[in-house]
Design a protein around this motif. Structure first.
Motif, mmCIF file in Angstrom:
data_model
loop_
_atom_site.group_PDB
_atom_site.id
_atom_site.type_symbol
_atom_site.label_atom_id
_atom_site.label_comp_id
_atom_site.label_asym_id
_atom_site.label_seq_id
_atom_site.Cartn_x
_atom_site.Cartn_y
_atom_site.Cartn_z
ATOM 1 N N VAL B 10 0.821 -1.201 0.000
ATOM 2 C CA VAL B 10 0.000 0.000 0.000
ATOM 3 C C VAL B 10 0.865 1.266 0.000
ATOM 4 N N THR B 11 0.544 2.156 -0.928
ATOM 5 C CA THR B 11 1.192 3.464 -0.979
ATOM 6 C C THR B 11 0.110 4.526 -0.976
ATOM 7 N N LYS B 12 0.337 5.596 -0.201
ATOM 8 C CA LYS B 12 -0.587 6.727 -0.234
ATOM 9 C C LYS B 12 0.230 8.005 -0.406
ATOM 10 N N SER B 13 0.012 8.663 -1.536
ATOM 11 C CA SER B 13 0.747 9.898 -1.816
ATOM 12 C C SER B 13 -0.178 11.091 -1.748
ATOM 13 N N PHE B 14 0.338 12.192 -1.205
ATOM 14 C CA PHE B 14 -0.352 13.470 -1.296
ATOM 15 C C PHE B 14 0.470 14.351 -2.226
ATOM 16 N N THR B 15 -0.011 15.561 -2.468
ATOM 17 C CA THR B 15 0.632 16.408 -3.459
ATOM 18 C C THR B 15 2.151 16.495 -3.276
ATOM 19 N N HIS B 16 2.585 16.697 -2.032
ATOM 20 C CA HIS B 16 4.021 16.916 -1.842
ATOM 21 C C HIS B 16 4.727 15.798 -1.089
ATOM 22 N N THR B 17 3.960 14.852 -0.560
ATOM 23 C CA THR B 17 4.604 13.836 0.267
ATOM 24 C C THR B 17 4.087 12.446 -0.067
ATOM 25 N N ARG B 18 4.893 11.453 0.270
ATOM 26 C CA ARG B 18 4.443 10.072 0.208
ATOM 27 C C ARG B 18 4.292 9.617 1.656
ATOM 28 N N ALA B 19 3.059 9.644 2.139
ATOM 29 C CA ALA B 19 2.822 9.421 3.571
ATOM 30 C C ALA B 19 2.988 7.953 3.957
ATOM 31 N N VAL B 20 2.564 7.055 3.070
ATOM 32 C CA VAL B 20 2.731 5.619 3.304
ATOM 33 C C VAL B 20 3.413 5.053 2.062
ATOM 34 N N ASP B 21 4.501 4.329 2.285
ATOM 35 C CA ASP B 21 5.377 3.961 1.173
ATOM 36 C C ASP B 21 5.519 2.441 1.078
ATOM 37 N N LEU B 51 -9.372 2.460 8.231
ATOM 38 C CA LEU B 51 -10.751 2.753 8.607
ATOM 39 C C LEU B 51 -11.587 3.189 7.404
ATOM 40 N N GLY B 52 -10.968 3.263 6.244
ATOM 41 C CA GLY B 52 -11.707 3.656 5.048
ATOM 42 C C GLY B 52 -11.948 5.144 4.953
ATOM 43 N N LEU B 53 -11.214 5.942 5.726
ATOM 44 C CA LEU B 53 -11.364 7.400 5.649
ATOM 45 C C LEU B 53 -10.575 7.956 4.466
ATOM 46 N N GLN B 54 -9.594 7.202 3.997
ATOM 47 C CA GLN B 54 -8.821 7.584 2.812
ATOM 48 C C GLN B 54 -8.707 6.350 1.920
ATOM 49 N N LYS B 55 -8.476 6.596 0.621
ATOM 50 C CA LYS B 55 -8.247 5.487 -0.304
ATOM 51 C C LYS B 55 -6.770 5.444 -0.664
ATOM 52 N N PRO B 56 -6.198 4.232 -0.790
ATOM 53 C CA PRO B 56 -4.777 4.166 -1.142
ATOM 54 C C PRO B 56 -4.527 4.641 -2.575
ATOM 55 N N THR B 57 -3.329 5.219 -2.813
ATOM 56 C CA THR B 57 -2.944 5.608 -4.159
ATOM 57 C C THR B 57 -2.681 4.349 -4.986
ATOM 58 N N SER B 58 -1.986 3.369 -4.363
ATOM 59 C CA SER B 58 -1.843 2.063 -5.007
ATOM 60 C C SER B 58 -1.786 0.996 -3.932
ATOM 61 N N GLY B 59 -1.983 -0.266 -4.344
ATOM 62 C CA GLY B 59 -2.028 -1.353 -3.375
ATOM 63 C C GLY B 59 -3.450 -1.584 -2.896
ATOM 64 N N ARG B 60 -3.594 -2.539 -1.966
ATOM 65 C CA ARG B 60 -4.942 -2.919 -1.540
ATOM 66 C C ARG B 60 -5.020 -2.998 -0.018
ATOM 67 N N VAL B 61 -6.061 -2.393 0.538
ATOM 68 C CA VAL B 61 -6.313 -2.472 1.976
ATOM 69 C C VAL B 61 -7.605 -3.247 2.179
ATOM 70 N N THR B 62 -7.592 -4.247 3.100
ATOM 71 C CA THR B 62 -8.853 -4.900 3.427
ATOM 72 C C THR B 62 -9.070 -4.893 4.940
ATOM 73 N N LEU B 63 -10.346 -4.800 5.306
ATOM 74 C CA LEU B 63 -10.776 -4.834 6.701
ATOM 75 C C LEU B 63 -11.817 -5.945 6.779
ATOM 76 N N PHE B 64 -11.564 -6.968 7.589
ATOM 77 C CA PHE B 64 -12.423 -8.160 7.628
ATOM 78 C C PHE B 64 -12.624 -8.695 6.209
ATOM 79 N N GLY B 65 -11.587 -8.638 5.400
ATOM 80 C CA GLY B 65 -11.647 -9.175 4.043
ATOM 81 C C GLY B 65 -12.390 -8.311 3.037
ATOM 82 N N ALA B 66 -12.903 -7.146 3.468
ATOM 83 C CA ALA B 66 -13.671 -6.291 2.566
ATOM 84 C C ALA B 66 -12.989 -4.936 2.413
#
Lengths: 246, 297
Positions: B10-21, B51-66
């Motif tokens: 999972v990667t999450k990028s914002f305009t100026h930063t890569r918060a999760v790499d 918690l589903g408050l943000q969507k990943p830029t790439s990769g996959r997040v699951t919570l209880f398989g969903a």
């Protein structure tokens, strides 16, 4: 579905307990009606002043509740992080929106009924049952663009209260809810024709005079709804693309 | 066994930063996990993704398989977030009942009032509660749906010592009952007490993921303090392979060691007249400091 009912119950409780809401949305239009009406039988725009001003004040109350109260309330719930927490519960974003709309519609209905009652008691405004019903239905459904404007104002951060009050007073004054458009200068009258408030009240005035609702009024209201919602969607998207947004 | 939470590259990028790499991790049912990291390490963003408050830029997040963005996946989730103000004009009980209404199998109101210790405050206005009681109300709201996964963001901030201990006892009961707990905290003592697994993040990546004991032995040294009046031991102590450093002040010695057991065995095996032996340190705090400092270099 249960989560929606639970949220709705809490919302109604909070609304009933909100003195600011009672003051602005219920007491103000009724008081204005009772104070500013002197000759209810005077003729205006094909009807009498008692009925005409009843529509003005019902619109005034509905716009106040939607633009001012709803906006401030949504903003407070967002700012306080409560909406962020709600998004972690099984209550969906659509469910939350539905509850807000349902609460707002119920509030509008009550405001219109209370103003109608005041006009009927104080100025003996009498209409046929059918006309009362159509008038009520219009003032109810026609409030949608103002709910959309309330949603837009609710996205403002700390300035929601100021923006809400400005929009409420400004739109009411310019749209001819406080002083009839017939008494305005030609320039102000032209400006009034552009206002969503005028376009909301005019079909109801037309109904009183036995005229048709007016298609151009509908077009204006639909246009304003689209603009307000598009602006809200744009702001929401902008907020979501920042790391600290909810 | 299916993981409760799963990050797959999972990667999450914002305009100026890569918060999760490019983070991958799995959290399983019954685990009690603490997420640690300095500010800006990617903790908050990882949480928002779970918690589903943000969507990943790439990769996959699951919570209880969903997909966690879908609110249906939140039915078995309970959440305490920071900086959440409870709506005004609702009483404590009304607030808890509101939350209970969101879930298919809520706990009884009385159980929730008891769990959060708010029985005496049940009829107060919820938003007039003090800081510590507000945290407890938020805990009650998180527990409302009898969650399988309990997520707690800095849960004991604003609580006094007694309330903290009561809260930790409650969490222990929940862990024993098989609940999955995910915690973020600045209180490393809290992490050490509650969690069986610690994940340390820095610069958007996971820099350590192990039991607190393992992290402590790997990344924190222990200190052995003792007194010895006769000879100068400095050189001898420094030559032991597990020694990190030695300090002496008069007849008082402090050895920092990677293996306190081995050092102790050596010390007591020598004919030196040492006394007043004390073993300290090796805390999670030191390990944490070292882990996040090494990464910064």
């Amino acid at each position: 579905m249960n989560s929606i009912i639970s949220q709705w119950k809490a919302d109604l409780l909070r609304t009933v307990r909100d003195r600011r809401f009672l003051l602005i949305s219920l007491i103000m239009p009724v008081t204005f009606y009772l104070i500013f009406i002197h000759d209810g039988k005077a003729a205006i725009a094909g009807t009498d002043w008692g009925a005409y001003f009843m529509v003005s004040m019902a619109s005034f109350g509905v716009v106040g509740a939607a633009v001012n109260t709803l906006g401030v309330r949504l903003s407070a719930e967002r700012q306080g992080g409560w909406v962020r927490w709600l998004r972690t519960t099984p209550l969906s974003a659509v469910g939350y929106a539905l509850v807000k709309v349902a609460t707002q519609l119920l509030i509008s209905l009550i405001i219109v009924l209370v103003v109608f009652l005041a006009a009927h008691v104080d100025q003996a405004v009498t209409l046929s049952t059918g006309r009362w019903a159509v008038l009520l239905a219009w003032l109810w459904i026609g409030s949608v663009p103002f709910a959309a404007l309330g949603v837009l104002i609710g996205l403002a951060k700390t300035s929601a209260q100021v923006l809400g009050t400005l929009a409420f007073v400004g739109l009411s004054l310019l749209g001819g809810l406080l002083t009839p458009v017939q008494s305005l200068s030609p320039t102000m009258r032209t400006l009034a024709y552009w206002m969503p408030t005028y376009r909301y009240a005019d079909p109801a005035w037309n109904l009183l005079a036995g005229r048709s609702l007016g298609l151009s009024n509908m077009a204006y209201l639909v246009g304003y709804t689209v603009i307000f919602l598009a602006a809200a969607a744009f702001v929401q998207q902008h907020l979501d693309s920042h790391p600290n947004a909810n | 066994m299916n993981p409760v939470i799963c990050f797959d590259h999972v990667t999450k990028s914002f305009t100026h930063t890569r918060a999760v790499d490019d983070v991958s991790l799995k959290i399983f049912a019954g685990q009690s996990v603490t997420l640690l990291g300095p500010n800006g390490a990617g903790k908050s963003t990882s949480i928002a993704l779970m918690l589903g408050l943000q969507k990943p830029t790439s990769g996959r997040v699951t919570l209880f398989g969903a997909n966690p963005v879908r609110s249906i996946s939140h039915e078995r989730l309970g959440v305490v977030l920071q900086n959440v103000s409870i709506p005004d004009r609702l009483r404590v009980t009304e607030c808890i009942n509101l939350a209970r209404g969101f879930y298919p199998h809520p706990l009884p109101l009385s159980t929730l009032l008891h769990l959060s210790g708010l029985e005496a405050d049940a009829h107060l206005w919820a938003n007039s509660l003090s800081g510590g009681k507000m945290r407890r109300l938020q805990f009650a709201l998180a527990m409302a749906g009898d969650p399988h996964l309990l997520f707690l963001d800095e849960p004991t901030v604003g609580m006094d010592v007694a309330a903290k201990h009561h809260f930790w006892d409650t969490l222990h009961t929940l862990v024993t009952a098989g609940k999955t707990i995910l915690l973020t905290t600045h209180d490393l003592n809290e992490a050490d007490l509650i969690s069986s697994r610690v994940i340390v993040m820095n610069h958007g990546r996971i820099v350590a993921d192990a039991a607190p004991e393992v992290i402590k032995t790997q990344f924190a040294s222990r200190q052995i303090h003792f007194s010895c009046a006769t000879t100068d031991l400095l050189d001898a102590l420094q030559n032991w392979p597990e020694t990190v450093s030695v300090e002496s002040r008069g007849q008082h010695y402090t050895i920092s060691t990677r293996d306190s057991d081995q050092t102790l065995r050596r010390l007591l095996g020598r004919p030196w007249p040492i006394h007043d032996v004390l073993v300290t340190g090796g805390g999670l705090e030191e390990a944490f400091m070292r882990l996040t400092k090494e990464e910064t270099k």
